[in-house]
Write an enzyme that holds these catalytic residues in place. Structure first.
Site, short mmCIF file in Angstrom:
data_model
loop_
_atom_site.label_atom_id
_atom_site.label_comp_id
_atom_site.label_asym_id
_atom_site.label_seq_id
_atom_site.Cartn_x
_atom_site.Cartn_y
_atom_site.Cartn_z
N ILE A 118 0.83 -1.20 0.00
CA ILE A 118 0.00 0.00 0.00
C ILE A 118 0.87 1.26 0.00
CG2 ILE A 118 -1.80 1.27 1.24
CD1 ILE A 118 -2.74 -1.45 2.39
N CYS A 119 1.47 1.53 1.14
CA CYS A 119 2.16 2.81 1.34
C CYS A 119 3.53 2.88 0.68
CB CYS A 119 2.27 3.11 2.83
SG CYS A 119 0.65 3.30 3.59
N VAL A 120 4.06 1.75 0.22
CA VAL A 120 5.28 1.76 -0.58
C VAL A 120 4.94 1.69 -2.07
CG1 VAL A 120 7.40 0.51 -1.13
CG2 VAL A 120 6.69 0.75 1.25
#
Length: 217
Positions: A118-120
């Site tokens: 998700i956040c990467v």
């Protein structure tokens, strides 16, 4: 697919900028792709390597009030630095972060964070599409499952993102053991964060400083 090869494709500290994303307690609580202690160690090692090589490093969290502050093993490396707290899940949609990255004038964007899928993946894929030379540090990142982490890596590779581990990043920055100006910092990081290799180095130093017996015992 554009292949990443040739000397110019290797990381250079003077061209690198590091963004560490959401290394927070909430994400760590459901980290199942790696042993959590390993990710803490690796992300701290990466942060210390960046500092040793004078690589600008941006720290960012998401909803810090709910998810917790970034691990102290990271923030203590940059004690005077403000953490950018976001509401946006995708860091690369947050102007506060992107403007800081652009202000460095560097194009080798290095990312690590929680969670990989998700956040990467979101910022890495977007930045790569905008022409940035993006590298994700896989062992300073992690997902909610092995599958989530590995599928995210496959997805990012398909989008043209480079994958490395944290020690490989540090070694690529060092490149030459004759570069004495960064050698002390590099060895310091290795002693603290490379496990058996760091201990072996200390042992080597012990042996080199142990007098050779002059008489048979």
């Amino acid at each position: 697919m554009t292949f990443r090869n040739g000397l110019a494709s290797l990381l250079r500290p003077e061209d690198s900028v590091l963004v560490l994303i959401d290394h927070q307690p909430f994400q760590l609580a459901n980290l199942n792709s790696h042993e959590p202690l390993m990710v803490i160690n690796n992300s701290a090692g990466l942060a210390k390597a960046a500092k040793a090589f004078k690589v600008p490093t941006i720290l960012t969290s998401v909803l810090e009030a709910q998810g917790g502050v970034i691990f102290p093993q990271i923030t203590e490396v940059f004690p005077d630095q403000e953490v950018i707290d976001r509401t946006l899940i995708n860091t690369w949609e947050d102007p506060a972060v992107v403007d800081l990255v652009k202000a460095t004038g560097r194009k080798q964007l290095i990312i690590a964070g929680l969670w990989t899928e998700i956040c990467v993946a979101m910022p890495a894929i977007q930045a790569a599409g905008e022409g940035w030379d993006v590298t994700v540090v896989t062992d300073a990142s992690g997902g909610v499952s092995v599958e989530a982490h590995e599928v995210a890596i496959q997805r990012m590779i398909a989008a043209g993102v480079n994958m490395m581990t944290w020690l490989a990043v540090a070694a690529e920055w060092q490149r030459d053991w004759a570069r004495t100006e960064t050698l002390e910092g590099m060895i310091g990081v290795m002693k603290e964060h490379t496990g058996g290799s760091g201990i072996a180095f200390l042992w080597e130093q012990q042996l080199l400083n142990t007098p050779v017996p002059t008489k048979a015992v």
